[in-house]
Design an enzyme around this catalytic site. Structure first.
Site, short mmCIF file in Angstrom:
data_model
loop_
_atom_site.label_atom_id
_atom_site.label_comp_id
_atom_site.label_asym_id
_atom_site.label_seq_id
_atom_site.Cartn_x
_atom_site.Cartn_y
_atom_site.Cartn_z
N ASP A 7 -2.95 8.66 -0.66
CA ASP A 7 -3.31 7.56 0.23
C ASP A 7 -4.78 7.21 0.06
O ASP A 7 -5.16 6.04 -0.08
CB ASP A 7 -3.01 8.00 1.67
CG ASP A 7 -3.48 6.98 2.70
OD1 ASP A 7 -3.26 5.78 2.48
OD2 ASP A 7 -4.05 7.39 3.73
N HIS A 24 0.83 -1.22 0.00
CA HIS A 24 0.00 0.00 0.00
C HIS A 24 0.86 1.27 0.00
O HIS A 24 0.67 2.15 -0.86
CB HIS A 24 -0.96 -0.01 1.20
CG HIS A 24 -1.59 1.32 1.48
ND1 HIS A 24 -2.50 1.90 0.63
CD2 HIS A 24 -1.42 2.19 2.51
CE1 HIS A 24 -2.87 3.08 1.12
NE2 HIS A 24 -2.22 3.28 2.26
N ASP A 37 -24.13 18.91 -21.53
CA ASP A 37 -22.69 19.07 -21.68
C ASP A 37 -21.92 17.80 -21.29
O ASP A 37 -20.83 17.86 -20.75
CB ASP A 37 -22.19 20.25 -20.86
CG ASP A 37 -22.52 20.12 -19.38
OD1 ASP A 37 -23.35 19.26 -19.03
OD2 ASP A 37 -21.94 20.87 -18.57
N HIS A 57 4.44 6.55 5.39
CA HIS A 57 3.37 7.34 5.98
C HIS A 57 2.60 6.62 7.08
O HIS A 57 1.88 7.26 7.85
CB HIS A 57 2.42 7.87 4.89
CG HIS A 57 1.44 6.85 4.37
ND1 HIS A 57 1.72 6.04 3.30
CD2 HIS A 57 0.19 6.52 4.77
CE1 HIS A 57 0.69 5.26 3.05
NE2 HIS A 57 -0.26 5.53 3.93
N GLU A 81 2.06 5.41 12.84
CA GLU A 81 0.72 5.01 13.28
C GLU A 81 0.60 3.52 13.56
O GLU A 81 -0.04 3.11 14.53
CB GLU A 81 -0.28 5.43 12.20
CG GLU A 81 -1.73 5.15 12.52
CD GLU A 81 -2.64 5.56 11.38
OE1 GLU A 81 -3.72 4.96 11.26
OE2 GLU A 81 -2.27 6.48 10.61
N ASP A 82 1.23 2.68 12.72
CA ASP A 82 0.98 1.24 12.77
C ASP A 82 2.17 0.41 13.25
O ASP A 82 2.07 -0.82 13.29
CB ASP A 82 0.56 0.74 11.37
CG ASP A 82 -0.79 1.30 10.95
OD1 ASP A 82 -1.57 1.68 11.84
OD2 ASP A 82 -1.06 1.37 9.74
#
Length: 723
Positions: free
Chosen positions: A157, A66, A277, A90, A94-95
């Site tokens: 993300d 990911h 349109d 990223h 957090e993980d």
């Protein structure tokens, strides 16, 4: 906000070895980064793969796939090395047990700050999922204000999460899709990143409304076949005509994306056949003046539809988007929307602030887009400072992301962009919060205009202010911009708090007179004991509670005096004298609408929790309901120097003939009063009863008006309404 670990791959997707994905990413990066920079990215991949070792996505793939996919999205936008590294890492804060300090040491402070900016607040327990989402969004906005790349990483993300959402449980899929459509896709649009916005929109549409998505996709496919020949013919005709005029241009067909079509159908309550349109044409030229030459050629070739010509070159959108739009009546009377822009405008339109990295030659144009993005983020920061909590903040952001806009001018000729439906008050707050707080009226195109008037594109607006003016709670009923709404609420809370403290102090001082004490005479030890017994941290907090009607002043006075008294105990001698009403206490002293007391009337006050003190006429029928609550009564009287004007309602019986209302209005105006409201109550043959609400200074002023009105031949009787 969805955790990346919750997201799974689409059914049937082939699992790819992470090392192979990393190699593909490095190959892509080699097209614009140096070997040393690519090597840093590969080191980040190795670090991230080790940190996420043993973690799997719901699809069974290694978790590192990911972050690599997110990094690839940014690499396709040609972002810098730190952004790519931050994308790969990223989720490590957090993980995984990895700390921000470790990232800073290994990859630099910028990378650590970017990763921390997109990391969620996982260590805090929130009351609800909505509160957690809102607080995490607030944290991300603060990080965006420091470095705009934070939102680019977050958008990438979210894009990969949406690409791999399909086998999630329906309730999670719907929640994430709705959040994408309400927040992340509009943010991408606000930043001008059209390529990301379109894909986020359509992926969210497919996940939230799968049946509608499939039906609409099939309709567009069928129409594409039916209109392909016509669009192709128009394009070739236009190319020939431009060549004859000596204009070099690139003419391409374009197709409206599905979510945009669906939104137009829903907002206009239209069928698919009524959306004209869906297919259009884009003309890309070399310079700005050529855009206007192309517009002239187009209008000579096909008839333009009135009111459908928009010049976003002279007046760019908030995200820096520039283009000329026109709608033409083509062959077989088919409407065709045409966009005309330069190549630099086209790059900014597709990539927005990301064009700074993607196209170096578009740097000047993207500087404008980035400046507008930074201005928007500053506006978000002001909103979050004024918002009461994170949930209110995120709702205000959703309002702020509404796409339809109007363009109005300041007296100096500066262009202000506002959402459609914005009023004079919205404009005032867009100029400056202090202007909004002090506005009392406005001149729109040199005509005096009420504050609730919706503005239209092209108008010139001049705000009229007064030093003593302050926001009106009624403004919240018609303002549409998030900035105005949060600023009004913030100002009202601040004013109300200060007014409540001032009124509460007066009430407590008045109550202390019964004990022959003043606040200045109270020893600090007794004040501290009283604060403990009242469960408050400061006297100002106690005064505010009294001013808002949440505490009884005589009970507070008992605690401060040290004379005892339980909360429910009856008090025989509440105060030495009545509270004087000056008319300038603000929102914490209100005058009952049922009886509309005015200076000179006998009055009584009631403490109402949250509203402060409500003043009634002693003869008001509604005060009977308070007979059983004597503890809430307050002795009040008018101050000798009472200020302001007060509304009063008269029932006027008149002979029902032409001109009678004009005569009443003229008489009221002559006596220095103003009619605030008027309507006809009833009509019986030749007799009509008119209910008139006037602004008067006191009973003497009212008596003069009533005497003068009785002299009018058409007036039969006048009665003041008191409830």
């Amino acid at each position: 906000m969805a955790s990346s670990g919750d997201v799974v791959v689409e059914p049937g997707a082939v699992s790819v070895d992470p090392a192979a994905r990393a190699a593909d990413l490095c190959t892509l990066l080699e097209s614009y980064l140096s070997p040393a920079q690519v090597h840093r990215v590969y080191e980040a991949y190795c670090f991230g793969a080790e940190a996420h070792e043993g973690q799997r996505r719901l699809s069974g793939e290694a978790y590192i796939t990911h972050p690599l996919a997110v990094a690839k999205v940014l690499a396709e936008m040609r972002l810098d090395t730190d952004s790519i590294i931050a994308a790969i890492l990223h989720d490590v804060i957090e993980d995984t047990p990895t700390a921000k300090a470790e990232l800073a040491e290994r990859f630099g402070e910028d990378v650590a700050t970017l990763v921390d900016g997109v990391s969620k607040l996982t260590q805090i327990d929130f009351k609800s999922k909505a509160e957690a989402q809102a607080e995490n969004f607030r944290k991300m906005v603060l990080a965006m204000s420091q470095d705009i790349r934070v939102i680019l990483i977050k958008l990438a993300d979210r894009l990969h999460n949406m690409r791999t959402i399909w086998v999630m449980p329906p309730h999670k899929r719907w929640r994430i899709a709705r959040e994408t459509l309400e927040i992340y896709a509009p943010i991408a649009q606000r930043l001008g990143i059209n390529t990301l916005r379109v894909e986020l929109d359509d992926l969210g549409f497919a996940a939230l409304y799968p049946m509608r998505y499939r039906v609409l996709k099939e309709k567009v496919r069928r129409q594409r076949g039916n209109r392909r020949e016509i669009i192709s013919k128009v394009r070739h005709t236009l190319e020939e005509r431009l060549a004859e005029a000596g204009i070099e241009a690139h003419v391409v067909g374009r197709e409206k994306h599905l979510w945009s079509i669906y939104q137009k159908m829903r907002s206009k309550h239209a069928s698919f056949q009524d959306v004209f349109d869906v297919h259009g044409i884009r003309v890309i030229v070399d310079q700005v003046d050529t855009c206007y030459r192309v517009l002239g050629v187009l209008h000579q070739l096909y008839k333009p539809l009135p009111g459908r010509i928009k010049d976003y070159i002279a007046i760019p959108k908030a995200n820096g988007y520039q283009s000329l739009h026109t709608t033409l009546l083509g062959p077989r009377r088919i409407r065709i929307e045409v966009q005309i822009r330069t190549s630099e405008m086209d790059k900014v339109a597709e990539a927005g602030i990301a064009a700074h990295w993607l196209y170096k030659e578009a740097e000047q144009a993207t500087n404008v887009a980035q400046a507008r993005a930074r201005e928007w983020v500053r506006g978000l920061l002001e909103m979050q400072r004024n918002a009461g909590n994170s949930l209110e903040f995120i709702e205000n952001v959703k309002i702020d992301l509404l796409p339809d806009e109007i363009y109005v001018f300041t007296p100096s000729g500066e262009i202000m962009e506002l959402p459609r439906g914005a009023t004079v008050v919205d404009f005032a707050y867009a100029v400056h919060s202090d202007i909004g707080d002090a506005c009392i009226a406005a001149m729109v195109d040199h005509r005096l205009t009420p504050l609730r008037t919706p503005l239209e594109t092209g108008q010139t607006v001049e705000v009229i202010t007064a030093p003593v003016a302050r926001p009106n709670p009624a403004w919240l009923d018609f303002v549409v911009t998030a900035k105005a709404r949060t600023a009004i609420r913030h100002s009202l809370k601040r004013l109300r708090g200060a007014e409540a403290v001032s009124l509460g102090r007066r009430l407590v001082e008045q109550a202390l007179q019964a004990f022959e004490l003043t606040l200045e005479e109270l020893p600090q030890e007794r004040v501290d004991e009283a604060l403990v017994s009242l469960g408050s941290e400061s006297l100002d907090a106690v005064f505010e509670g009294v001013g808002l009607g949440e505490r009884m002043p005589w009970l507070v006075a008992q605690r401060l005096s040290g004379m005892g008294g339980e909360q429910g105990e009856a008090v025989t001698d509440r105060a030495a004298g009545p509270l004087t009403v000056r008319g300038t206490e603000g929102a914490v002293v209100t005058f009952a609408r049922c009886c509309r007391p005015i200076p000179g009337d006998p009055i009584v006050g009631f403490a109402s929790a949250g509203r402060g003190v409500v003043i009634h006429h002693r003869d008001c029928h509604n005060i009977r309901d308070y007979r059983n609550h004597p503890e809430k009564w307050l002795d009040v009287q008018w101050d000798e120097a009472v200020a302001g004007e007060f509304p009063v309602t008269l029932a006027v019986d008149v002979v029902n003939k032409r001109g009678v209302l004009a005569g009443v209005a003229a008489t009221v105006s002559e006596l220095d009063s103003n009619i605030e409201a008027v309507d006809q109550e009833e009509k019986e043959g030749m007799i009509a009863t008119i209910r008139v609400t006037l602004a008067v200074r006191d009973r003497v002023h009212l008596a003069r008006i009533m005497r003068r009105l009785r002299r009018l031949n058409a007036v039969l009787r006048i009665v003041r309404r008191k409830g």
